[in-house]
Design a protein around this motif. Sequence first.
Motif, PDB file in Angstrom:
ATOM      1  N   ALA A 120       8.289   4.524   6.827  1.00  0.00           N
ATOM      2  CA  ALA A 120       7.243   3.537   7.123  1.00  0.00           C
ATOM      3  C   ALA A 120       6.333   3.336   5.902  1.00  0.00           C
ATOM      4  O   ALA A 120       5.965   2.204   5.566  1.00  0.00           O
ATOM      5  N   THR A 121       5.999   4.430   5.222  1.00  0.00           N
ATOM      6  CA  THR A 121       5.147   4.328   4.029  1.00  0.00           C
ATOM      7  C   THR A 121       5.847   3.529   2.939  1.00  0.00           C
ATOM      8  O   THR A 121       5.262   2.635   2.325  1.00  0.00           O
ATOM      9  N   LEU A 122       7.119   3.853   2.719  1.00  0.00           N
ATOM     10  CA  LEU A 122       7.879   3.132   1.693  1.00  0.00           C
ATOM     11  C   LEU A 122       7.955   1.636   2.005  1.00  0.00           C
ATOM     12  O   LEU A 122       7.795   0.799   1.124  1.00  0.00           O
ATOM     13  N   GLU A 123       8.215   1.319   3.273  1.00  0.00           N
ATOM     14  CA  GLU A 123       8.314  -0.094   3.652  1.00  0.00           C
ATOM     15  C   GLU A 123       6.975  -0.807   3.464  1.00  0.00           C
ATOM     16  O   GLU A 123       6.934  -1.954   3.027  1.00  0.00           O
ATOM     17  N   ARG A 124       5.891  -0.093   3.743  1.00  0.00           N
ATOM     18  CA  ARG A 124       4.560  -0.700   3.584  1.00  0.00           C
ATOM     19  C   ARG A 124       4.269  -0.961   2.109  1.00  0.00           C
ATOM     20  O   ARG A 124       3.746  -1.998   1.734  1.00  0.00           O
TER      21      ARG A 124
END
Length: 314
Positions: free
Chosen positions: A17-21
């Motif tokens: 989720a962090t990477l996608e954000r």
Amino acid sequence: MAAYTDAHFNNEEAARATLERVLWPEGPVCPHCGVIGHAYARKRAGVYRCAEPECRKDFTVTMKTVMERSHIPLHKWLLAFHLFTASKKGFSAHQLHRTLGITYRSAWFMAHRVREAMRAGGLDPMGGEGKIVEADETYFGDVPEAKRRKSPQRGNRPYTKGGKRGPGGKRAIVSLVERGGNVRSFHVAVADSATVASIVNENVLRETRLQTDESRLYTKVGTKFAAHETVNHSAKEYARGDVTTNTVEGFFSIFKRGMKGVYQHCGEKHLHRYLAEYDFRFNHRVALGYNDGDRAALAVKNAAGKRLTYKGRH
Ligand SMILES: [Zn+2]
């Protein structure tokens, strides 16, 4: 990206989720056709399908990044990015191996991929009107005897520093630093005046004040700039008004101290990646308004569009 207890350093879902954000602030980006925000999530976590009729291919957030085709979990990648960008002197593959609980071999590959992500992409010229760029060369690590380039002017003995004396058998590094701004470093086969001139010419705007020591390497190329000002180190002169090479020399000393402490065995073919790592940290230093979290996020962003093609999967 701060404390090691943060979820994205420990949990795979949170890491994704962090990477996608960070990488997709405006929605999923299809690496096949480049469309932004026109994809739908598949059943498998992290897999998206492009909704462009002529594309319709599947992708993930790590595709075409340095993290692609890695068996190492994403939360460990995020921690590696954090460790490399936050530690002042650098972080070794051995430390990574112990900290992340992965094999040394995996850690070594991972470290080089993180460095690759820290390498700057398309670079704008440095300096400009009223700006100062310091240029200097230094030497670090030995070049094996057989690989040393011989100088025809010296009866085929190895090159020396500035044609005088010194470390002909060392690896040469040329760095440019804009005063109050960024550094750009180059590992060169020989730091002779032709090499130095092409680096300065290709990277520094003509309106710049170029500042160097008294080395004759810069005399000719210096005439192309708004000014070429020198300090005379052999006469123990280190600054005269705002003329100095203290900034670039300060960078060299951080680099050498770090390399000695952390990376004793840096293969010559990898030197440019270590330089990129030190450049990256210097260019995102606290004095320029960056914190650890910014640095890690930027390196992760840089990871998009870069992938090292080492053989095999790691
Ligand atoms: Zn597409």
